[in-house]
Motif scaffolding. Structure first.
Motif, PDB file in Angstrom:
ATOM      1  N   LEU A 181       0.827  -1.204   0.000  1.00 48.58           N
ATOM      2  CA  LEU A 181       0.000   0.000   0.000  1.00 48.58           C
ATOM      3  C   LEU A 181       0.866   1.260   0.000  1.00 48.58           C
ATOM      4  O   LEU A 181       0.353   2.370  -0.064  1.00 48.58           O
ATOM      5  CB  LEU A 181      -0.909   0.010   1.233  1.00 48.58           C
ATOM      6  CG  LEU A 181      -2.029  -1.042   1.245  1.00 48.58           C
ATOM      7  CD1 LEU A 181      -2.742  -1.046   2.586  1.00 48.58           C
ATOM      8  CD2 LEU A 181      -3.023  -0.816   0.115  1.00 48.58           C
ATOM      9  N   HIS A 182       2.178   1.075   0.063  1.00 45.32           N
ATOM     10  CA  HIS A 182       3.090   2.213   0.146  1.00 45.32           C
ATOM     11  C   HIS A 182       3.300   2.857  -1.226  1.00 45.32           C
ATOM     12  O   HIS A 182       3.028   2.275  -2.272  1.00 45.32           O
ATOM     13  CB  HIS A 182       4.434   1.756   0.727  1.00 45.32           C
ATOM     14  CG  HIS A 182       4.361   1.393   2.181  1.00 45.32           C
ATOM     15  ND1 HIS A 182       4.586   2.296   3.196  1.00 45.32           N
ATOM     16  CD2 HIS A 182       4.073   0.224   2.796  1.00 45.32           C
ATOM     17  CE1 HIS A 182       4.450   1.691   4.370  1.00 45.32           C
ATOM     18  NE2 HIS A 182       4.141   0.429   4.151  1.00 45.32           N
ATOM     19  N   GLU A 183       3.805   4.079  -1.203  1.00 44.44           N
ATOM     20  CA  GLU A 183       4.210   4.818  -2.407  1.00 44.44           C
ATOM     21  C   GLU A 183       3.075   4.987  -3.415  1.00 44.44           C
ATOM     22  O   GLU A 183       3.310   5.047  -4.627  1.00 44.44           O
ATOM     23  CB  GLU A 183       5.402   4.119  -3.083  1.00 44.44           C
ATOM     24  CG  GLU A 183       6.600   3.902  -2.173  1.00 44.44           C
ATOM     25  CD  GLU A 183       7.128   5.196  -1.569  1.00 44.44           C
ATOM     26  OE1 GLU A 183       7.019   6.250  -2.228  1.00 44.44           O
ATOM     27  OE2 GLU A 183       7.636   5.153  -0.422  1.00 44.44           O
ATOM     28  N   GLY A 184       1.843   5.073  -2.919  1.00 45.85           N
ATOM     29  CA  GLY A 184       0.719   5.348  -3.806  1.00 45.85           C
ATOM     30  C   GLY A 184       0.348   4.233  -4.749  1.00 45.85           C
ATOM     31  O   GLY A 184      -0.405   4.444  -5.711  1.00 45.85           O
ATOM     32  N   TRP A 185       0.848   3.005  -4.490  1.00 40.91           N
ATOM     33  CA  TRP A 185       0.589   1.887  -5.399  1.00 40.91           C
ATOM     34  C   TRP A 185      -0.902   1.597  -5.534  1.00 40.91           C
ATOM     35  O   TRP A 185      -1.364   1.174  -6.601  1.00 40.91           O
ATOM     36  CB  TRP A 185       1.301   0.634  -4.879  1.00 40.91           C
ATOM     37  CG  TRP A 185       1.161  -0.554  -5.779  1.00 40.91           C
ATOM     38  CD1 TRP A 185       2.017  -0.944  -6.766  1.00 40.91           C
ATOM     39  CD2 TRP A 185       0.096  -1.518  -5.778  1.00 40.91           C
ATOM     40  NE1 TRP A 185       1.562  -2.079  -7.384  1.00 40.91           N
ATOM     41  CE2 TRP A 185       0.382  -2.459  -6.805  1.00 40.91           C
ATOM     42  CE3 TRP A 185      -1.056  -1.684  -5.026  1.00 40.91           C
ATOM     43  CZ2 TRP A 185      -0.453  -3.540  -7.071  1.00 40.91           C
ATOM     44  CZ3 TRP A 185      -1.887  -2.759  -5.313  1.00 40.91           C
ATOM     45  CH2 TRP A 185      -1.576  -3.668  -6.317  1.00 40.91           C
ATOM     46  N   ALA A 186      -1.684   1.801  -4.480  1.00 45.02           N
ATOM     47  CA  ALA A 186      -3.100   1.437  -4.496  1.00 45.02           C
ATOM     48  C   ALA A 186      -3.974   2.425  -5.263  1.00 45.02           C
ATOM     49  O   ALA A 186      -5.167   2.190  -5.418  1.00 45.02           O
ATOM     50  CB  ALA A 186      -3.615   1.314  -3.064  1.00 45.02           C
ATOM     51  N   PHE A 187      -3.392   3.509  -5.759  1.00 38.95           N
ATOM     52  CA  PHE A 187      -4.180   4.530  -6.446  1.00 38.95           C
ATOM     53  C   PHE A 187      -3.934   4.478  -7.952  1.00 38.95           C
ATOM     54  O   PHE A 187      -2.878   4.039  -8.420  1.00 38.95           O
ATOM     55  CB  PHE A 187      -3.837   5.914  -5.893  1.00 38.95           C
ATOM     56  CG  PHE A 187      -4.173   6.053  -4.432  1.00 38.95           C
ATOM     57  CD1 PHE A 187      -5.486   6.177  -4.022  1.00 38.95           C
ATOM     58  CD2 PHE A 187      -3.172   6.012  -3.477  1.00 38.95           C
ATOM     59  CE1 PHE A 187      -5.802   6.279  -2.675  1.00 38.95           C
ATOM     60  CE2 PHE A 187      -3.475   6.117  -2.124  1.00 38.95           C
ATOM     61  CZ  PHE A 187      -4.798   6.246  -1.726  1.00 38.95           C
ATOM     62  N   PRO A 188      -4.909   4.931  -8.744  1.00 37.76           N
ATOM     63  CA  PRO A 188      -4.783   4.853 -10.200  1.00 37.76           C
ATOM     64  C   PRO A 188      -3.716   5.788 -10.735  1.00 37.76           C
ATOM     65  O   PRO A 188      -3.389   6.805 -10.115  1.00 37.76           O
ATOM     66  CB  PRO A 188      -6.180   5.256 -10.690  1.00 37.76           C
ATOM     67  CG  PRO A 188      -6.741   6.093  -9.595  1.00 37.76           C
ATOM     68  CD  PRO A 188      -6.200   5.525  -8.314  1.00 37.76           C
ATOM     69  N   ARG A 189      -3.189   5.422 -11.896  1.00 41.41           N
ATOM     70  CA  ARG A 189      -2.209   6.278 -12.576  1.00 41.41           C
ATOM     71  C   ARG A 189      -2.915   7.349 -13.411  1.00 41.41           C
ATOM     72  O   ARG A 189      -2.492   8.499 -13.449  1.00 41.41           O
ATOM     73  CB  ARG A 189      -1.307   5.431 -13.481  1.00 41.41           C
ATOM     74  CG  ARG A 189      -0.576   4.301 -12.769  1.00 41.41           C
ATOM     75  CD  ARG A 189       0.391   4.817 -11.718  1.00 41.41           C
ATOM     76  NE  ARG A 189       1.113   3.720 -11.075  1.00 41.41           N
ATOM     77  CZ  ARG A 189       0.790   3.192  -9.903  1.00 41.41           C
ATOM     78  NH1 ARG A 189      -0.264   3.650  -9.245  1.00 41.41           N
ATOM     79  NH2 ARG A 189       1.501   2.211  -9.383  1.00 41.41           N
TER      80      ARG A 189
END
Length: 244
Positions: A181-189
């Motif tokens: 869940l780190h480094e914004g991985w869970a959010f869309p590009r």
């Protein structure tokens, strides 16, 4: 598609939508960037609050022409806001809620569509309220998909008001050896609505995962006890009080 909707045609050079973000592990809600679509006070930036828009909504419109956009006054001034919420994290899955809100007070969006680029879309297990189709835009990479409404249920995104939103939740499977869940991985590009690219918040503003180090969660007495534990083991508990 009727004249009241905004179809997925050629993308507009001007942004028509923006993205906000949130997650279960952080109380911060990252809003759409300011002036994503326009700025209040600039020429042509017309907006109205819901309280004083009643008289505007009652004005007659030419049925042969699309009504002039009338957006709700916001800091981002976009007619469409897409909210991506990381809702839950299970052992083998994670859950996301997507909400599309129509802030245009005079327009319905018929047969709307949403295109999302996210590295984990290849692992979608279930979509609860939208249709979904993977799009292999980048060759062997399957990181893009299109969402659209279910016929006779939510294929029309109603104008601003109580019913002015559509939403779904989806389950995505995860490789536990790679998932983070780190480094914004869970959010869309990237996200697009009806062919228009939506303005994303800058990555530095994404909700951060709290520091999960063990020491930060321990109270001072517990830390003191842990630091003295080698003495207890070495000399035995019966002599421990001699060191205090």
């Amino acid at each position: 598609m009727d004249s009241s909707g905004a179809g997925a045609g050629a993308a507009s050079p001007n942004p028509k939508c923006c993205v906000s973000l949130s997650a279960f592990y952080n109380n911060t809600i990252v809003p759409c960037p300011n002036c994503s679509c326009n700025c209040k006070g600039l020429p042509g930036a017309k907006c109205h609050s819901e309280e004083n828009a009643g008289s505007m909504l009652q004005m007659p419109h030419d049925p042969l022409q699309e009504p002039e956009d009338l957006v709700r006054c916001t800091d981002h001034m976009c007619p469409i806001r897409v909210h991506w919420h990381v809702k839950q994290n299970y052992k083998a899955y994670w859950r996301v809620k997507i909400t599309v809100t129509n802030l245009n007070m005079v327009r319905n969006y018929s047969d709307w569509s949403l295109v999302v680029q996210h590295p984990n879309l290849q692992s979608v297990q279930q979509i609860f309220s939208f249709n979904f189709q993977p799009l292999k835009i980048h060759g062997f990479l399957n990181d893009t998909g299109m969402f659209w409404g279910v016929r006779y249920y939510n294929e029309i995104l109603m104008q601003s008001g109580v019913d002015g939103n559509v939403q779904t939740e989806m389950l995505l499977s995860k490789n536990t050896s790679l998932f983070t869940l780190h480094e914004g991985w869970a959010f869309p590009r990237k996200i697009s609505f009806n062919g228009d690219h939506c303005v994303m918040p800058p990555p530095d503003d994404y909700p951060r995962v709290p520091n999960s180090s063990t020491a930060s969660k321990l109270s001072l007495p517990v830390l003191v006890f842990i630091s003295l534990l080698p003495i207890i083991i070495f000399v035995g508990p019966s002599h421990f009080l001699d060191y205090l």
